[in-house]
Design an enzyme around this catalytic site. Structure first.
Site, mmCIF file in Angstrom:
data_model
loop_
_atom_site.group_PDB
_atom_site.id
_atom_site.type_symbol
_atom_site.label_atom_id
_atom_site.label_comp_id
_atom_site.label_asym_id
_atom_site.label_seq_id
_atom_site.Cartn_x
_atom_site.Cartn_y
_atom_site.Cartn_z
ATOM 1 N N SER A 121 -4.765 -6.424 1.128
ATOM 2 C CA SER A 121 -5.819 -6.298 0.285
ATOM 3 C C SER A 121 -5.340 -6.246 -1.078
ATOM 4 O O SER A 121 -6.084 -6.115 -2.029
ATOM 5 C CB SER A 121 -6.458 -5.104 0.418
ATOM 6 N N GLU B 211 12.308 -4.851 -2.561
ATOM 7 C CA GLU B 211 11.347 -6.074 -2.469
ATOM 8 C C GLU B 211 11.688 -7.338 -3.170
ATOM 9 O O GLU B 211 11.613 -8.513 -2.641
ATOM 10 C CB GLU B 211 9.992 -5.597 -3.027
ATOM 11 N N HIS C 169 -0.375 -8.833 -14.486
ATOM 12 C CA HIS C 169 0.752 -9.711 -14.767
ATOM 13 C C HIS C 169 1.311 -9.312 -16.148
ATOM 14 O O HIS C 169 1.902 -10.435 -16.942
ATOM 15 C CB HIS C 169 0.061 -11.187 -14.763
ATOM 16 N N SER D 247 4.730 0.546 14.353
ATOM 17 C CA SER D 247 3.598 0.528 13.624
ATOM 18 C C SER D 247 2.420 0.567 14.485
ATOM 19 O O SER D 247 2.107 -0.200 15.163
ATOM 20 C CB SER D 247 3.556 -0.680 12.606
ATOM 21 N N ASP E 137 3.599 -1.581 -9.048
ATOM 22 C CA ASP E 137 3.083 -1.055 -7.889
ATOM 23 C C ASP E 137 3.895 0.200 -7.186
ATOM 24 O O ASP E 137 3.208 1.037 -7.157
ATOM 25 C CB ASP E 137 3.246 -2.083 -6.928
#
Ligand code: GLA
Length: 392
Positions: A130, A167, A39, A72, A179
């Site tokens: 996850s 995103e 963060h 997928s 990320d």
């Protein structure tokens, strides 16, 4: 390290779904784990993630018309999604395909227009939800594929920025750059020490003699868009605006601990002040941790990992009983060098550095204590640090 079985499976999956097509190519993009610096990436601070050898595999063939077809193998109950370059808008119904669609949309916004569509099959081995960045992996994979298929002139760093942009603006998750950057810029056996204030970075070799990186998954399903992630980000932005009335800074990451302590009362709300404290202290902890690692002091690195978890638990309030149980049980075991939650929090995984001789005890003790307290099992993975996206 490409998993040949996954590669074969995704190519076979393509053939089964869309038929045999000459020139179908296979691609890979990794997942990531963050070792420390949580963060901090939307506060202009430092992060220290690495790419993993697990990730997302894709098989793709260009079309001659403007259709897009997605399938997928991870959601094999879902039918093929048929859409087109004329329909680049997010929708609930589009499910996971909102990620590749968002990346196409973001390329087009930058002026990279696709002359035709494509057929795509994906197959990933990152456990879903996850917190190991299955979405950033899919975004960077898509960007990498677009560059390869259409010859767009973009760097890997651009792929990270385009992924983040999509995103934020297509999928409504206000994430930072960590990320996508870790996925796009991954390097085998190295973590990435990234300053998110200006995207300067250096690779730091991770040579864990006699120890491994072990990930423990809470198996608690979380979705960051639904969680308090965006709220935390807004709190930090408000705290920054208050601080900027007193000190000249670009982000909370510009503050040393001493500067923060001297000016913290500029932040009126005590809860917001506590959140800002985490951002400042965690950034300084990350800088200190990388220095410790470079000096060969892995023990100190581990202590800072533990301190990071405590700060995320007590000041930033993004852990929860599942992550706390995993970390706190791990700390009790001799041979655990450090253990903390990784990623956005509220669920997902912890990352631990565990001496080889203690791995079995770690899994047994943490696993049993978790089951006892939470009521269902956690899952462990011993992971390796892999490279960035590739044609395979
Ligand atoms: C998520 C976000 C990242 C970062 C982490 C927390 O993974 O996608 O940008 O903010 O949470 O460090």
């Amino acid at each position: 390290m490409i998993d040949q079985k996954m590669k074969t499976a995704v190519l076979e999956g393509f053939e089964k779904t869309f038929g045999k097509q000459e020139g179908t190519k296979a691609y890979f993009a990794p997942g990531r784990v963050n070792l420390i610096g949580e963060h901090t990436d939307y506060n202009g601070g430092h992060v220290f993630p690495c790419a993993l050898t697990i990730g997302t595999y894709g098989a793709v063939h260009k079309r001659t018309d403007r259709q897009l077809r997605f399938y997928s193998m991870n959601f094999d109950k879902l039918p093929v999604k048929n859409t087109s370059l004329e329909e680049l808008v997010p929708s609930e119904d589009a499910g996971w395909t909102n990620y590749p669609k968002g990346v196409i949309w973001a390329f087009e916004k930058r002026g990279f227009k696709l002359p035709c569509g494509f057929d795509m099959v994906i197959y990933g081995n990152i456990p879903n939800g996850s917190g190991l960045s299955s979405s950033a992996s899919l975004e960077v994979l898509t960007g990498f594929i677009l560059r390869d298929l259409y010859g767009f002139d973009v760097t890997n760093q651009d792929l990270a920025l385009i992924g983040q942009y999509s995103e934020n603006n297509f999928n409504g998750m206000n994430c930072g750059i960590m990320d996508q950057f870790a996925v796009a810029m991954g390097k085998e056996d190295n973590a990435i020490f990234l300053d998110t204030a200006d995207l300067s970075f250096e690779y730091a070799p991770i040579q864990l003699e006699g120890a491994k990186i072990v990930i423990a998954n809470t198996n608690k399903k979380h979705k960051l868009t639904d969680s308090q992630y965006n709220a935390r980000r807004s709190a930090c932005e408000e705290a920054l605006a208050e601080m900027q009335k007193e000190v000249k800074i670009r982000g909370l990451g510009d503050l040393s601990v001493e500067e923060f302590e001297a000016h913290k009362n500029a932040i009126k709300d005590p809860d917001r002040r506590q959140k800002a404290k985490h951002a400042v202290y965690e950034n300084q902890r990350t800088i200190e941790a990388v220095a410790a690692l470079k000096a060969g002091d892995i023990k100190h690195f581990g202590q800072l990992m533990n301190a990071s978890h405590v700060s995320l638990r007590d000041d930033y309030d993004v852990t929860g009983v599942e992550l706390d149980t995993l970390a706190e049980e791990a700390w009790k075991i001799p041979g655990v060098i450090g253990s903390r939650m990784t990623g956005g929090g509220f669920g997902g995984c912890t990352v631990s550095i565990v001496e080889d001789g203690a791995i079995d005890a770690f899994k047994k003790q943490v696993g049993e204590a978790y089951k006892e307290k939470i009521g269902y099992d956690c899952t462990f993975y011993t992971v390796e640090i892999g490279g960035g996206p590739a044609v395979i």
